[in-house]
Design a protein around this motif. Structure first.
Motif, PDB file in Angstrom:
ATOM      1  N   GLN A  70       0.741  -4.551  11.949  1.00  0.00           N
ATOM      2  CA  GLN A  70       0.513  -4.977  10.632  1.00  0.00           C
ATOM      3  C   GLN A  70      -0.701  -4.112   9.922  1.00  0.00           C
ATOM      4  O   GLN A  70      -0.673  -4.210   8.840  1.00  0.00           O
ATOM      5  CB  GLN A  70       0.220  -6.482  10.591  1.00  0.00           C
ATOM      6  N   HIS A  71      -1.401  -3.449  10.271  1.00  0.00           N
ATOM      7  CA  HIS A  71      -2.404  -2.677   9.638  1.00  0.00           C
ATOM      8  C   HIS A  71      -2.008  -1.840   8.899  1.00  0.00           C
ATOM      9  O   HIS A  71      -0.974  -0.957   9.144  1.00  0.00           O
ATOM     10  CB  HIS A  71      -3.395  -2.088  10.912  1.00  0.00           C
ATOM     11  N   ALA A  72      -2.679  -1.600   7.828  1.00  0.00           N
ATOM     12  CA  ALA A  72      -2.021  -0.847   6.780  1.00  0.00           C
ATOM     13  C   ALA A  72      -2.158   0.818   7.285  1.00  0.00           C
ATOM     14  O   ALA A  72      -1.022   1.675   6.916  1.00  0.00           O
ATOM     15  CB  ALA A  72      -2.898  -0.824   5.465  1.00  0.00           C
ATOM     16  N   PHE A  73      -2.882   1.217   8.031  1.00  0.00           N
ATOM     17  CA  PHE A  73      -2.734   2.460   8.589  1.00  0.00           C
ATOM     18  C   PHE A  73      -1.560   2.820   9.508  1.00  0.00           C
ATOM     19  O   PHE A  73      -1.359   4.003  10.005  1.00  0.00           O
ATOM     20  CB  PHE A  73      -3.977   2.933   9.420  1.00  0.00           C
ATOM     21  N   SER A 108       1.583   1.291   9.202  1.00  0.00           N
ATOM     22  CA  SER A 108       2.813   0.734   8.360  1.00  0.00           C
ATOM     23  C   SER A 108       3.915   1.671   8.490  1.00  0.00           C
ATOM     24  O   SER A 108       3.562   2.749   8.828  1.00  0.00           O
ATOM     25  CB  SER A 108       2.552   0.575   6.972  1.00  0.00           C
ATOM     26  N   TYR A 153      -2.336  10.598   2.336  1.00  0.00           N
ATOM     27  CA  TYR A 153      -1.819  10.812   3.747  1.00  0.00           C
ATOM     28  C   TYR A 153      -2.193  11.812   4.647  1.00  0.00           C
ATOM     29  O   TYR A 153      -2.784  11.644   5.898  1.00  0.00           O
ATOM     30  CB  TYR A 153      -0.410  11.050   3.599  1.00  0.00           C
TER      31      TYR A 153
END
Length: 383
Positions: free
Chosen positions: A357-360, A362, A382
């Motif tokens: 679930q971590h944004a990094f 996704s 990015y």
């Protein structure tokens, strides 16, 4: 051979036996970490003892500045013992982006030794007011994993103005309020509470751009910092996946609660275990191959290319998803035995899902990788 490879990171330093003792203690105390909702300070001290928090400290300040693959294997081993402990240990990599601070600030940070423990609640970015010599900072920040054991804490600030980039403001832990509200399904022991400041002053030279140019000229600080920040989190799922497969192996000689044949005697179980092992090893190989390829290129004096950064980020999101899938397979094979809260596979499943679930990590990272592969501009940040 796999176990030998995983043991390698500390063998060369003669600390392997002590590291194994730390792993044993982590396994014994992981229920405690969940109950407390953080890894307690005495366990953080044990991590200090085996060099976790000097792993990314510059050599010029007495640190080890380990090659990324060596540190990643350390986190993998700790996560195999407990996902939360691995996640908190992963912030031993923080000095890779702390070196964007001025050199004299780093000298002050490391004045008492190289074993500095950092944690950060970097989002949401909060506005800061410029004053003479620095910034006035107020706000609340989320997800400060490991904050209760940290020496210094970082918070994300927006400084405004044309071209102004968000920065991280660094403060001594004693000067930041921790709002204890970490009530979650998985990675409960990470203690990812909120941080709160009310009109705190932060000097200019105690702020930095995360991923900004390093003030230290050593090879580690030419490695892509944001990609590395994703890798140290993703590798937790390699450890959890290995733990899950080991648990099914232990269960294979036992019959189910209905009296059905032993797991090891069922063809579909053997097939699924074979598939899961292949999936894990393939993802792990991609992950460490990308890491070591970039590192060797840096040591050869080459600049890191956008394609190399993309491979690091792609391998990170891939290994997080592959590891979670392996854990899910193991949980499914265990049947009703695994539905009880006390069962290890319950813990591994909950923890592994939180990692993804971590944004990094996704699905957007696949979009960025696809853009680089197709030679079109990826989304901002990015690369």
């Amino acid at each position: 051979m796999l176990r030998a490879a995983l043991a390698e990171p500390l063998d060369a330093d003669g600390r392997a036996l002590e590291f194994q003792r730390v792993l044993d203690e982590v396994r014994q105390r992981r229920e405690e970490f969940d109950t407390r909702s953080h890894v307690p300070r005495d366990m953080i001290e044990r991590f200090r003892d085996v060099g976790i928090y000097r792993a990314a400290t510059p050599r010029c300040f007495g640190g080890d500045a380990l090659p990324p693959a060596r540190f990643l294997r350390l986190v993998e081993r700790i996560a195999e013992a407990d996902g939360s402990a691995g996640w908190v240990a992963s912030f031993g990599s923080a000095s890779t982006y702390l070196t964007a601070l001025p050199r004299h600030t780093l000298a002050e940070l490391y004045a008492d030794g190289p074993d500095l423990v950092f944690a950060g609640g970097l989002f949401p970015i909060q506005p800061a007011t410029q004053v003479e010599g620095g910034w006035r900072v107020s706000g609340t920040w989320k997800f400060a994993s490991g904050c209760k054991g940290a020496d210094v804490l970082g918070v994300g600030i927006g400084i405004g103005g044309p071209g102004g980039k968000p920065r991280t403001a660094l403060l001594r832990a004693r000067d930041v309020e921790i709002v204890e509200n970490w009530n979650v399904v998985g990675l409960k022991g990470t203690g990812s509470h909120d941080l709160k400041l009310d009109n705190a002053f932060v000097a200019d030279d105690w702020t930095f751009i995360r991923g900004g140019e390093s003030s230290i000229d050593e090879p580690l600080y030419r490695y892509p910092t944001i990609a590395y920040a994703a890798q140290v989190l993703a590798v937790v799922n390699l450890g959890l996946a290995r733990a899950a497969l080991d648990e099914i192996t232990r269960m294979a000689s036992s019959s189910g609660v209905t009296g059905a044949p032993k797991l090891g005697d069922r063809a579909y179980v053997r097939i699924e275990i074979g598939k899961a092992e292949a999936e894990l090893q393939a993802a792990r190989g991609f992950f460490y191959d990308a890491t070591e390829t970039v590192w060797e290129s840096i040591l050869a004096g080459n600049a890191v290319s956008p394609e190399q950064v993309s491979q690091l980020r792609l391998s990170a999101v891939h290994v997080s998803r592959a590891g979670a899938d392996v854990v899910r397979r193991a949980y499914t094979l265990a049947g009703t035995t695994a539905i009880y809260l006390h069962h290890p596979l319950q813990r591994y499943l909950r923890d592994a899902m939180v990692v993804t679930q971590h944004a990094f990590l996704s699905d957007g990272m696949y979009d960025g990788a696809g853009a680089v592969l197709l030679d079109v501009p990826p989304f901002p940040g990015y690369i």
